[in-house]
Design an enzyme around this catalytic site. Structure first.
Site, PDB file in Angstrom:
ATOM      1  N   ASP A  34       6.783 -94.777 -19.920  1.00 40.42           N
ATOM      2  CA  ASP A  34       5.932 -94.305 -19.123  1.00 40.42           C
ATOM      3  C   ASP A  34       4.349 -94.612 -18.921  1.00 40.42           C
ATOM      4  OD1 ASP A  34       5.635 -92.057 -16.870  1.00 40.42           O
ATOM      5  OD2 ASP A  34       4.240 -91.161 -18.494  1.00 40.42           O
TER       6      ASP A  34
ATOM      7  N   GLU B 176       6.689 -99.009 -16.899  1.00 36.98           N
ATOM      8  CA  GLU B 176       6.075 -98.441 -15.800  1.00 36.98           C
ATOM      9  C   GLU B 176       4.706 -99.194 -15.865  1.00 36.98           C
ATOM     10  OE1 GLU B 176       5.393 -94.236 -13.499  1.00 36.98           O
ATOM     11  OE2 GLU B 176       4.611 -94.575 -15.186  1.00 36.98           O
TER      12      GLU B 176
END
Length: 542
Positions: free
Chosen positions: A208, A274
Site C-alpha cells: 500500500d 500501489e
C-alpha cells in the site's frame, strides 16, 4: 530457485496474471456479526477459482482499531478478532493453494495505527528506544506545523502531541502516524514482519502507498502544483494543489524496495506496489525495472473519470516508453474508487459494457487487478450521509462521498436476508440495486455478466500473446481503442468500442476473427469492423 517456485512451476507466474481483490469486511460474513471475515472468504474460494483468476489479493485483516478499516495496523503479525484467527488464515491459505490460487496479502508499511506498540513508546518522550521510529518535528516559532505538507484525508499532515511537545507526520488520518524509514531499525523491523507472513506461505504482497515510505529530512515545503493531480485524489481535495516533491517519492525509497525484493526472492514471493503520485507512470517504471525492486506496480490512472480511447492509449504507451524490463499492472476498480460501471458506464446495465471493460483491461500489456463484484456488473451504491463509515467521505462531503459506495456487501443470494452476505445487519447496507445482480441469479443465466467474465478469463489463459506479448496501438478515432499483442510469431488484434453508439473501424491489417471469448457486438466485413454499443472484437493477423 526456491522450493515454492519449483512447486508452482513458474518463477514469474505473476506476469500477465489476473488478481482478484477481496475487501474482507464486505465479502462474506460467516459468524453473523455484520462484518465479513476470513472464514467467509474460505467458504467462497471455489467461486473465486471458477472465475479463472490466478491469485487473490486480500485487503488488510491485521489487528487494528479500524479507524481506516484495517489500513491502520496496530499489530502486523496478528489477525484482528473481527476477521478470525491466525489458524483461520492458515486454512484459507491451504484451501486457496489446493484450488490453484495464489494468495497476496496487503502490507501497509508507510504508517501504523497510533495504537501500535511502536508508536505508544515513541510518543512517550524524546529519548526512548523508539523515539526516532516516527517522523517528529518541532513547531515553527509561532507554533504552527513545520511546513505546508497536507494529508490526503484533509488538513495539514501534522498533528500536535502534548507528550513530546512536537508534531508527528501523518499522510492519511491523524491516527495513522508515518514511520521514519530513514531509521535502519524501522526498516529491519518492517522486514521482520514481512518475513513472518512469508514463513506462513503467502505467495506475495500488495504494498500500500509504496512511494510514501520516505520524506525529505530537511522538511522543505512543497511548491504549488503547476498541474492539478486528480488521479490520486478528487478535484475537491486541496492535496492536489501541491507538487509533492518532498513529502513522498524520495530517492531513498529505491534502496529500501531493493531490500524487500531480496527478502521476497529468498521465498519465491512476488510484489505489486500501489503508486499514488503526480508522475505515477515514471515511478512505476523506476520501481519495477532492473529486476531488483518491485515485480510490478499499478497507479490510479485508470481509476479516474477520464474514459476515452486516447486516455487509455496514452497511459499504456507512456508506461511502455519508460518501463524497460519492468512490469505494469492495470486496474479499473478497487476499494478506493467509484465502481467502473458508474464511473465510466454512467450506471449502464447494458450486458456488453462490463465484459468489454474486462476484455480491454486484461488485453493490455501487464497484469490486472479485478475488484470483487465487478464480475457481477455492480454499480456504485448510493448512501446517505448518515450511512457513511469512511472518514475520508465524512470529511469531504458532499462533493466527495468517500469510498463506502464501492465497499458495500457482496450480494450472494437475491432472496436471502442481506442478499446472503450474513445473518446480521451488515456494517454498510446492501444496495437495493445490487440484489437483482446477486451471484445465484447470474449463475443460472448463461448470458449474465458473471458468466461472460468466466468465458473471457478462461479463454485468455489459452492466449499466450495476451499474457506476455508486446503491445502496439493503431491510430483510431474516438471511441475506438485498437491495438495488437504479439508473441512468438502470433499477433492478436484487439478492438473495442468505448461507447454505446455504433461505429466502424477499418482494420489496417488482414486478420481473421478469433473466437472463444464470448464477446459480442462486432462484425467483420472485409476489413471493416462494425462495432455495436460496447462491442469488442479479437482477431489474429494472417
Amino acid at each position: 530457485m526456491s522450493k515454492r517456485q519449483a512447486a508452482s512451476g513458474s518463477t514469474k507466474w505473476w506476469r500477465g496474471a489476473v488478481i482478484y481483490q477481496i475487501y474482507p469486511r464486505s465479502f462474506a460474513d460467516s459468524n453473523g456479526d455484520g462484518v465479513g471475515d476470513l472464514n467467509g472468504i474460505s467458504a467462497h474460494l471455489d467461486y473465486v477459482a471458477s472465475l479463472g483468476v490466478d491469485a487473490v489479493w486480500i485487503s488488510p485483516f491485521f489487528k487494528s482499531p479500524m479507524k481506516d478499516f484495517g489500513y491502520d495496523v496496530s499489530d502486523y503479525c496478528a489477525v484482528d478478532p473481527l476477521f478470525g484467527s491466525i489458524e483461520d488464515f492458515d486454512r484459507l491459505l491451504a484451501k486457496a493453494h489446493s484450488l490453484g490460487l495464489k494468495i497476496i496479502i496487503d502490507q501497509v508499511l508507510s504508517h501504523t495505527s497510533d495504537q501500535h506498540a511502536w508508536f505508544k513508546e515513541s510518543r512517550q518522550d524524546r529519548t526512548n528506544a523508539k523515539a526516532d521510529w516516527y517522523i517528529w518535528a518541532d513547531p515553527q516559532a509561532d507554533g504552527t506545523p513545520p511546513n505546508n505538507w497536507l494529508s490526503i484525508f484533509g488538513g495539514p499532515s501534522w498533528r500536535w502531541d502534548t507528550r513530546r511537545l512536537q508534531y508527528y507526520m501523518h499522510n492519511f488520518l491523524g491516527s495513522q502516524p508515518d514511520l521514519n524509514f530513514h531509521n535502519p531499525e524501522v526498516q529491519d523491523a518492517t522486514l521482520e514482519q514481512i518475513e513472518f507472513w512469508l514463513k506462513r506461505g503467502v505467495d506475495g504482497f500488495r504494498f500500500d502507498a509504496c512511494n510514501y515510505h520516505f520524506h525529505d529530512q530537511q522538511l522543505r515545503s512543497n511548491p504549488p502544483a503547476t498541474k492539478r493531480d486528480t488521479a490520486s485524489v478528487s478535484i475537491e481535495n486541496p492535496y492536489g494543489y501541491q507538487a509533492h516533491l518532498y513529502d513522498k517519492t524520495q530517492p531513498e525509497n529505491v534502496a529500501f524496495l531493493q531490500r524487500i525484493r531480496k527478502l521476497l526472492d529468498q521465498y519465491g514471493a512476488m510484489s505489486v506496489g500501489e503508486v499514488g503520485d503526480d508522475n505515477s507512470l515514471s515511478i512505476m517504471a523506476e520501481y519495477t525495472n532492473g529486476g531488483d525492486k518491485l515485480n510490478m506496480a499499478y497507479s490510479f490512472n485508470l481509476l479516474t473519470a477520464d474514459f476515452s480511447a486516447e486516455h487509455i492509449r496514452s497511459q499504456v504507451s507512456d508506461l511502455e516508453a519508460e518501463i524497460k524490463d519492468g512490469w505494469g499492472c492495470w486496474t479499473t476498480g478497487n476499494h478506493d474508487s467509484i465502481r467502473v460501471v458508474t464511473r465510466w458506464g454512467k450506471d449502464t446495465q447494458h450486458p456488453r459494457f462490463a465484459p468489454m471493460i474486462l476484455a480491454m483491461e486484461t488485453a493490455l500489456r501487464g497484469s490486472s487487478c479485478l475488484y470483487q463484484g465487478e464480475e457481477l456488473g455492480l454499480p456504485e451504491a448510493q448512501l446517505t450521509f448518515e450511512q457513511l463509515q469512511d472518514p475520508y467521505g465524512i470529511t469531504m462531503w458532499p462533493e466527495f462521498k468517500g469510498r463506502d459506495g464501492c465497499r458495500t456487501p457482496m450480494p450472494w443470494q437475491s432472496g436471502a436476508v442481506n442478499a446472503g452476505f450474513g445473518a446480521h445487519e451488515p456494517w454498510l447496507p446492501v444496495a437495493a440495486t445490487h440484489v437483482p445482480l446477486a451471484v445465484d441469479t447470474q449463475e443460472s443465466n448463461s448470458e449474465s455478466t458473471l458468466n461472460a467474465y468466466r468465458r473471457i478469463l478462461h479463454w485468455r489463459k489459452t492466449q499466450p500473446a495476451l499474457i506476455e506479448g508486446d503491445i502496439a496501438f493503431f491510430k483510431s478515432a474516438e471511441p475506438v481503442l485498437a491495438f495488437t499483442r504479439s508473441w512468438h510469431g502470433q499477433t492478436i488484434v484487439a478492438v473495442f468500442n468505448l461507447s454505446e453508439q455504433e461505429t466502424t473501424f477499418e482494420l489496417p491489417v488482414a486478420a481473421t476473427e478469433l473466437a472463444g471469448h464470448g464477446l459480442a457486438g462486432a462484425e467483420l466485413v472485409g476489413k471493416t469492423l462494425k462495432l455495436g454499443a460496447w462491442g469488442g472484437w479479437f482477431g489474429v493477423v494472417v
